[in-house]
Design a protein around this motif. Structure first.
Motif, short mmCIF file in Angstrom:
data_model
loop_
_atom_site.label_atom_id
_atom_site.label_comp_id
_atom_site.label_asym_id
_atom_site.label_seq_id
_atom_site.Cartn_x
_atom_site.Cartn_y
_atom_site.Cartn_z
N ASP A 415 0.87 -1.17 0.00
CA ASP A 415 0.00 0.00 0.00
C ASP A 415 0.91 1.22 0.00
N LEU A 416 0.81 2.04 -1.02
CA LEU A 416 1.75 3.15 -1.19
C LEU A 416 1.49 4.33 -0.27
N ASP A 417 0.33 4.34 0.40
CA ASP A 417 0.04 5.39 1.38
C ASP A 417 0.39 4.93 2.80
N SER A 418 -0.16 3.79 3.21
CA SER A 418 0.12 3.29 4.57
C SER A 418 1.48 2.61 4.68
N LEU A 419 2.04 2.21 3.53
CA LEU A 419 3.31 1.47 3.43
C LEU A 419 3.20 0.05 3.98
N LYS A 420 1.98 -0.40 4.23
CA LYS A 420 1.78 -1.77 4.70
C LYS A 420 2.11 -2.75 3.57
N ILE A 421 2.78 -3.84 3.93
CA ILE A 421 3.16 -4.86 2.95
C ILE A 421 2.50 -6.19 3.30
N GLU A 422 1.98 -6.86 2.27
CA GLU A 422 1.43 -8.20 2.41
C GLU A 422 2.20 -9.14 1.49
N LEU A 423 2.27 -10.40 1.89
CA LEU A 423 2.95 -11.42 1.08
C LEU A 423 2.06 -12.66 1.00
N PHE A 424 1.85 -13.15 -0.21
CA PHE A 424 1.00 -14.32 -0.41
C PHE A 424 1.71 -15.37 -1.25
N ASP A 425 1.41 -16.62 -0.98
CA ASP A 425 1.82 -17.73 -1.84
C ASP A 425 0.63 -18.02 -2.74
N ILE A 426 0.65 -17.45 -3.94
CA ILE A 426 -0.52 -17.51 -4.83
C ILE A 426 -0.85 -18.94 -5.26
N GLU A 427 0.16 -19.78 -5.37
CA GLU A 427 -0.08 -21.16 -5.79
C GLU A 427 -0.92 -21.89 -4.75
N ARG A 428 -0.67 -21.62 -3.48
CA ARG A 428 -1.40 -22.29 -2.40
C ARG A 428 -2.57 -21.47 -1.88
N ASP A 429 -2.53 -20.19 -2.08
CA ASP A 429 -3.52 -19.29 -1.49
C ASP A 429 -4.04 -18.33 -2.55
N LEU A 430 -4.79 -18.88 -3.49
CA LEU A 430 -5.33 -18.09 -4.59
C LEU A 430 -6.22 -16.96 -4.08
N GLU A 431 -6.88 -17.20 -2.96
CA GLU A 431 -7.83 -16.23 -2.41
C GLU A 431 -7.14 -15.08 -1.67
N GLU A 432 -5.84 -15.19 -1.47
CA GLU A 432 -5.05 -14.17 -0.77
C GLU A 432 -5.60 -13.90 0.64
N ASN A 433 -5.82 -14.96 1.35
CA ASN A 433 -6.35 -14.86 2.71
C ASN A 433 -5.27 -14.96 3.78
N HIS A 434 -4.09 -15.46 3.44
CA HIS A 434 -3.07 -15.75 4.44
C HIS A 434 -1.81 -14.92 4.17
N ASP A 435 -1.67 -13.87 4.94
CA ASP A 435 -0.54 -12.95 4.79
C ASP A 435 0.70 -13.56 5.46
N LEU A 436 1.76 -13.75 4.67
CA LEU A 436 2.98 -14.39 5.16
C LEU A 436 4.09 -13.38 5.46
N ALA A 437 3.78 -12.09 5.42
CA ALA A 437 4.81 -11.07 5.54
C ALA A 437 5.59 -11.18 6.85
N LYS A 438 4.93 -11.41 7.95
CA LYS A 438 5.62 -11.49 9.24
C LYS A 438 6.43 -12.78 9.37
N LYS A 439 5.99 -13.83 8.70
CA LYS A 439 6.69 -15.11 8.79
C LYS A 439 7.92 -15.16 7.90
N LEU A 440 7.91 -14.39 6.81
CA LEU A 440 8.99 -14.46 5.84
C LEU A 440 9.57 -13.08 5.56
N PRO A 441 10.16 -12.45 6.58
CA PRO A 441 10.66 -11.07 6.41
C PRO A 441 11.78 -10.94 5.38
N LYS A 442 12.62 -11.97 5.23
CA LYS A 442 13.71 -11.89 4.26
C LYS A 442 13.18 -11.85 2.84
N ILE A 443 12.15 -12.66 2.56
CA ILE A 443 11.54 -12.65 1.23
C ILE A 443 10.87 -11.31 0.97
#
Length: 539
Positions: A415-443
């Motif tokens: 999000d370019l205003d809040s600067l919030k970042i989300e990360l998804f594994d699209i192959e496993r989570d097509l619906e984009e329901n599971h944010d992996l950003a906190k679990k995978l900070p290096k990625i």
């Protein structure tokens, strides 16, 4: 020269059908015959709104109400591109990007505003120009919605066109006032007739061709044949059906008829599908099926009453806004196949050039790569691009400003205003329901660095720039023009108070005036926020 004729049984093993498909393509090359390309470009069609499963075996990836038998036919005879993306979440940036084989970011045309794109034309080559580079005999035509202010169709190399056109001709006749005839809603059938006439002319002249039929459907205002609406009134109700959809025609409010009545929406898509069937029949009857690629896709996500299973829709970089219902049939394409390889519409230009036999290097500024390998090998195919990742940049000044990078199965959204970042594994989570950003900070760090570096490299617009341009337009006449139009409509309604259409227009105009006032305040506030935070010139 007599074209090669090959027949085969669809029940043969995959290897056999693939081998014969490649043989068809090889035969075209060896006979010196360039293939034709037909691109049917929809407007605002959601990924799961056809009756074709976009992921084989997942019933929730097709509509349970809309019927598109001719798209089913195309999928049966060709390939479903399950992970085909539009360049943008809105129409104009997508259309410009597809035409040039470059990202909206590189073209500085990332939102509906074309202020930056008009300052300097940044395109290097267009699809018609690339095809002529491969073979000067190619003839190109564009019919329907153009909506690209950076270049006109003739300047882009189209030999035949009815444009440039915006959304208006999809609702009104050439005078801009008279509604289209009842038997040609959204010009669906007349556009198809023009397209067929063009193909007939090129076949008679023995010239290879590129045809882009850009439908005004399914953009608002919705419209359809009355007989098709009657068909859908009798069908079993799908999960999106609501009680109000069953109201008698005379009780349907104008606003609902235009963009909120599922009967009308489904019928409009059905009408498009019927016309598309006529187009396919013409290709077959002209004897050019084995030498013609037919691609069907859309400019951005739609989603009538939601876009499930995908998140969001038009105006968003979540999957629902940019993953398109896409199909291809043609030489070397295995019938009844599916591909989940991520491709994007800025790949189309280098793909067509490759398939047309082009050998000279294309401009280095192109972001796309040929997806010929995907057409021929499906999931085993690979796309080689100068820019490996898919980067979508959408500094939307009146909505959510966001930026996305897809690398492999991972998709990072910022999000370019809040600067919030989300990360998804699209192959496993097509619906984009599971944010992996906190679990995978290096990625997250790695992908965000690549995203930012690319946008800086191509001098992409920032959201602060798009907002500054927007404020200038609002204060430079847009707000005054909107208020003047509202006053005029109110005066006309006072003279004819029972006019429902005029009352509707007053409501729409009032909402528009209110929206502009709110957006002026919001834009100035967010510009100040970025300036104070030091992010005004960053992506």
């Amino acid at each position: 020269m007599k074209k090669p004729i090959l027949t085969f049984c669809l029940c043969q093993k995959t290897f056999l059908s693939f081998s014969i498909g490649v043989t068809v393509l090889s035969s075209l090359v060896s006979f010196g015959k360039s293939p034709n390309f037909v691109l049917v470009y929809m407007d605002d069609l959601g990924w799961a709104e056809t009756s074709v499963e976009m992921i084989k075996g997942r019933a929730d990836t097709r509509s349970d109400f809309n019927q598109t038998p001719n798209l089913e036919r195309l999928a049966h005879e060709g390939m479903v591109l399950s992970a085909c993306y539009s360049p943008s979440a809105l129409c104009a940036p997508s259309r410009n990007s597809l035409l040039h084989g470059m990202t909206p970011s590189r073209l500085r045309y990332t939102v509906l505003s074309s202020v930056e794109a008009k300052k300097k034309y940044l395109g290097q080559i267009t699809i018609p120009q690339a095809l002529k580079k491969a073979n000067p005999k190619y003839v190109s035509a564009h019919f329907g919605k153009w909506h690209n202010e950076s270049i006109k169709p003739t300047e882009a190399g189209y030999d035949v066109t009815d444009g440039p056109n915006g959304n208006g001709p999809g609702d009104f006749d050439d005078d801009g006032k008279t509604h289209l005839p009842e038997d040609d809603p959204k010009r669906i059938f007349s556009l198809t007739e023009k397209s067929i006439d063009f193909m007939k002319e090129q076949v008679a002249a023995e010239k290879p061709f590129y045809l882009q039929l850009s439908h005004y459907a399914n953009h608002i205002w919705h419209d359809s044949l009355k007989e098709t609406r009657e068909k859908y009134k009798k069908l079993p109700k799908g999960r999106k059906y609501e009680k109000k959809d069953g109201m008698p025609d005379e009780e349907i409010p104008i606003a609902m008829y235009n963009h909120g009545w599922i009967i009308n929406y489904a019928a409009m898509l059905d009408d498009v599908d019927h016309a598309f069937g006529t187009l396919l029949d013409a290709i077959d009857e002209l004897g050019i099926k084995e030498e013609t690629y037919v691609i069907f896709t859309s400019d951005n996500g739609g989603g009538f009453r939601g876009n499930a299973p995908l998140k969001a829709g038009k105006g968003s970089l979540y999957e629902g806004g940019i993953r398109m219902p896409s199909f291809v049939r043609g030489p070397g394409v295995e019938a009844g196949s599916y591909s989940k390889v991520p491709v994007v519409q800025w790949d189309f230009l280098p793909t067509f050039y490759d398939l047309a036999g082009g050998t000279e290097p294309l401009p280095e500024e192109l972001d796309g790569g040929s997806i010929r390998s995907v057409f021929e090998k499906g999931n085993e195919g690979r796309v080689k691009r100068r820019v490996r990742d898919l980067i979508f940049h959408f500094p939307w000044h009146t909505g959510v400003a966001e930026s996305v990078i897809r690398s492999g199965n991972y998709k990072l959204r910022k999000d370019l205003d809040s600067l919030k970042i989300e990360l998804f594994d699209i192959e496993r989570d097509l619906e984009e329901n599971h944010d992996l950003a906190k679990k995978l900070p290096k990625i997250v760090k790695k992908l965000d660095r690549r995203r930012s570096a690319y946008l800086e490299q191509v001098n992409a617009e920032t959201v602060t720039l798009t907002r500054r341009n927007y404020v200038e337009l609002l204060e430079g006449g847009w707000i005054e023009s909107g208020r003047n139009r509202l006053a005029k409509l109110k005066s006309e309604l006072a003279a004819d108070p029972t006019n429902r259409q005029k009352a509707f227009q007053v409501g729409v105009s009032q909402n528009h005036v209110n929206f502009q006032d709110q957006q002026l305040e919001r834009s100035k506030r967010l510009i100040r926020m970025h300036e104070e935070r030091g992010t005004a010139d960053k992506n």
